[in-house]
Scaffold this active site. Sequence first.
Site, PDB file in Angstrom:
ATOM      1  N   ALA A 156       0.842  -1.210   0.000  1.00  0.00           N
ATOM      2  CA  ALA A 156       0.000   0.000   0.000  1.00  0.00           C
ATOM      3  C   ALA A 156       0.876   1.258   0.000  1.00  0.00           C
ATOM      4  CB  ALA A 156      -0.973  -0.044   1.169  1.00  0.00           C
ATOM      5  N   CYS A 157       0.570   2.190   0.887  1.00  0.00           N
ATOM      6  CA  CYS A 157       1.258   3.489   0.866  1.00  0.00           C
ATOM      7  C   CYS A 157       2.719   3.403   1.251  1.00  0.00           C
ATOM      8  CB  CYS A 157       0.546   4.479   1.777  1.00  0.00           C
ATOM      9  SG  CYS A 157      -0.967   5.057   1.028  1.00  0.00           S
ATOM     10  N   SER A 158       3.133   2.298   1.863  1.00  0.00           N
ATOM     11  CA  SER A 158       4.532   2.184   2.252  1.00  0.00           C
ATOM     12  C   SER A 158       5.316   1.283   1.302  1.00  0.00           C
ATOM     13  CB  SER A 158       4.648   1.681   3.698  1.00  0.00           C
ATOM     14  OG  SER A 158       4.271   2.716   4.582  1.00  0.00           O
TER      15      SER A 158
END
Length: 374
Positions: A156-158
């Site tokens: 995801a966002c990381s």
Amino acid sequence: MNSSVVISGVGLWTPTHSISNEELVSSYNAYAEQYNLQNKAAIEAGELDEKPSSSPAFIEKASGIKSRFVLSKEGILDINRMRPYIEARGDDEVSHQAEMSIAAAKKALASANKTAADIDMVIVSCAYTQRSYPAIAIEVQAALGIEGFGFDMLVACSAATFGLERAVDAVKSGTSKGVLVINPELTSPQVNFKDRDSHFIFGDVATATVIESSDTCTSDHAFDILSTKCVTSYSNNIRSNFGHITHATDEDPYSADKMFHQNGRKVFKEVCPMAAEHIETHLQDQGIAVSDLKRWWLHQANLNMNLLISRRLLGRDATLEEAPVVLDEYANTASAGSIIAFAKYHDDLDSGDIGVICSFGAGYSIGSLVLRKR
Ligand code: CO8
């Protein structure tokens, strides 16, 4: 001097199409009006909820987002479609995410002064890949003529920071001489453009970085990677339930829970303190004071989140020079946000200046890298 692992180059590919808040809201509001009219009886009977209207002023105030780039604008603003139209490609054609990746990777290689021969590992790391196999990374590897291996990662966002940590470890251990970490964030197909609370959040983009040893680095704008730190903590507050099982469950693949959905307020409240503490401990572990940071390349989800994080650590709002903002123009581009900020705002730093890249998002997942300009 001891050798170190460095980021020697970075590349940013931006789609040509953009959508302003005004355009997005005007199409959503027309859709909501049509929906409410068509479902008047069911809404009055309490069987369906009325669709509330959206507003550009709310979006900018609540998030800092003014516009977003998208791979394909066609379809998103069509109130009878409300999703992008992306043409299907045959097995013998380059896939969309590979195409985005290749464009960003070529820029990263040029910025690092490198060619395909200097790379032996390709990591494609992002929030979604358009297929399970063959890996997008292997398609990119073949297209660029890289010998070695490639694999895809989803965090995801990381995804970018976690991918970078894998690359650093590979170079450190000698598994790899040069790594391309690529983040082709094609988020728009998973955005629910019929949902007022989330229709404005995301945009498409691709970023890429080259990681190598300082022994081979010839770039004049490289950064030593002093340390990396990744952590995850399970949360259901940000979810996307679409997957290969969807076909077998007979559920509607377009239902709201199959797309991105979140409890935004909870995410805001829970993730900000986690990210602030993460950065603080990471710096402490390195013997670096928060006040020593020249630049914060933070995840670009929400301007108010970034201000809150810097306020917790600095006791004041970070300036735009300290914590550059790209989400006004790009919106939330999942894992690519902090790398866009890095790509656009690093040239002015002096040798010895210290900065931190930090991502936070679904999982929850938080990742950071402490960098020092060479
Ligand atoms: N227009 C007008 N009003 C609105 C709108 C709108 N578009 N949306 C909500 N409102 C209303 C609400 O209904 C509410 O009204 P009321 O007070 O009457 O109930 C009021 O405005 C306030 O709503 P919220 O409390 O929801 O508003 P917030 O101030 O909390 O702002 C945000 C909402 C912007 C979503 C904010 O909570 C936020 O940014 N939270 C953090 C989100 C975040 O960082 N999420 C990370 C997700 S990204 C990630 O992890 C990667 C996933 C992979 C990529 C996915 C790609 C598709």
